[in-house]
Scaffold this motif. Structure first.
Motif, PDB file in Angstrom:
ATOM      1  N   MET A  98       0.848  -1.184   0.000  1.00 33.27           N
ATOM      2  CA  MET A  98       0.000   0.000   0.000  1.00 33.27           C
ATOM      3  C   MET A  98       0.889   1.242   0.000  1.00 33.27           C
ATOM      4  N   GLY A  99       0.510   2.226  -0.773  1.00 31.41           N
ATOM      5  CA  GLY A  99       1.277   3.460  -0.803  1.00 31.41           C
ATOM      6  C   GLY A  99       2.711   3.274  -1.246  1.00 31.41           C
ATOM      7  N   GLY A 100       2.947   2.255  -2.086  1.00 32.13           N
ATOM      8  CA  GLY A 100       4.297   1.996  -2.567  1.00 32.13           C
ATOM      9  C   GLY A 100       5.204   1.311  -1.560  1.00 32.13           C
ATOM     10  N   GLN A 101       4.624   0.737  -0.507  1.00 32.11           N
ATOM     11  CA  GLN A 101       5.420   0.076   0.535  1.00 32.11           C
ATOM     12  C   GLN A 101       4.961  -1.362   0.735  1.00 32.11           C
ATOM     13  N   GLU A 102       5.914  -2.283   0.747  1.00 26.19           N
ATOM     14  CA  GLU A 102       5.638  -3.705   0.945  1.00 26.19           C
ATOM     15  C   GLU A 102       5.881  -4.088   2.398  1.00 26.19           C
ATOM     16  N   THR A 103       5.077  -5.026   2.906  1.00 23.12           N
ATOM     17  CA  THR A 103       5.308  -5.590   4.230  1.00 23.12           C
ATOM     18  C   THR A 103       5.179  -7.101   4.188  1.00 23.12           C
TER      19      THR A 103
END
Length: 295
Positions: free
Chosen positions: A109-114
């Motif tokens: 989300m929002g260009g961020q991976e978790t």
């Protein structure tokens, strides 16, 4: 299959009919209002892709949602039995292998991976850290974000209260609880770990996707072709999987049925034996077997 009440039978038929119709839809097409949106599809719910490209480096079973206004993901799972390949020892860490099982969630989300969940790890015994990996321990990982937030990786403390073992049943969830903040919870077998984790890309109401993954990860192999191995992780049974969504002013759990998730088996389908039934699919259930030597 057990007999269903007429109401349950009607719901099953409705879901199966909608899933069948959905096969002809484009991934971004949206649905009309339905009478049971929680167990079927919400009005304007974005459908998942029919397929996604694999990322090299491991053997993994991934189920991933559409890109929509989801708030998180959760589920209940039995941790897998593990068989290591004795020929694939890690020369840098005697007693460990180049293959490593994990069961986790997370998203983008929002260009961020978790990636957030459980990985096979070393433990502390009588004050001494083990040479071998001996238990599943919680881990939390994020990539960097355009806000300036740096990439991060952390484990739960090496304490017995945070060790889980093959064949134990756990519940696991990852939820957006505020702007830039995720809450991870894993609980089962009389143990619990809970942690809030900063991730600037995640915000309530933003568009993103969530996933669950069962994997044989491979040491120092990210982005490379999966290496041949006889390692196996088997009999990991997902009893349910759900997505979180805002509905009527509340955050609710919605079944991550077969029509809400993209089925990924990487690097190829022949390394997986997935066992499920129509009834299990309606609640995001399946049993996962992964064999690096193929089935």
């Amino acid at each position: 299959m057990k007999k269903l009440t007429m109401l349950k039978f009607a719901n099953v038929c409705l879901v199966l009919a909608l899933l069948a119709c959905g096969k002809e839809d484009k991934p971004t097409e949206k649905t009309d209002t339905v009478t049971d949106p929680i167990n079927t599809f919400f009005a304007n719910e974005v459908r998942p892709n029919k397929s996604n490209p694999c990322f090299n480096g491991a053997y993994y079973r991934k189920m991933v949602s559409s890109k929509d206004a989801w708030l998180g993901i959760g589920g209940r799972v039995t941790l897998p039995k593990i068989t290591f390949d004795p020929t694939r020892n890690n020369p840098a860490k005697p007693g460990q292998y180049l293959d490593n099982p994990s069961v986790y969630m997370g998203g983008s989300m929002g260009g961020q991976e978790t990636d957030i969940g459980l990985t096979w790890e070393v433990v502390r015994e009588n004050g001494v850290v083990s040479t071998e990996r001996k238990a599943f321990r919680p881990f939390l990982r994020r990539t960097s974000h355009t806000s300036g937030q740096v990439a991060a990786y952390e484990n739960a403390p090496a304490e017995a209260q945070y060790y889980w073992y093959p064949e134990e049943e756990v519940t696991m969830s990852v939820e957006i609880v505020a702007n830039g903040k995720l809450k991870f919870t894993v609980e089962g077998a009389g143990k619990k770990f809970e942690r809030e984790f900063d991730a600037d890309g995640y915000r309530p109401g933003a568009i993103g996707e969530f996933k669950r993954v069962n994997a044989i990860d491979q040491v120092s192999n990210e982005g490379k072709p999966a290496q041949a191995t006889k390692a196996k992780v088997e009999n990991s049974k997902w009893l349910e999987t759900y997505l979180l969504r805002s509905y009527d002013g509340k955050t609710i759990k919605v079944p991550a049925h077969g029509g809400r998730l993209t089925d990924m088996r990487c690097p190829a389908t022949n390394y997986f034996n997935i066992v499920t039934t129509d009834a299990e699919l309606l609640k995001g259930g399946e049993t996962i077997n992964i064999n690096g030597n193929g089935y």
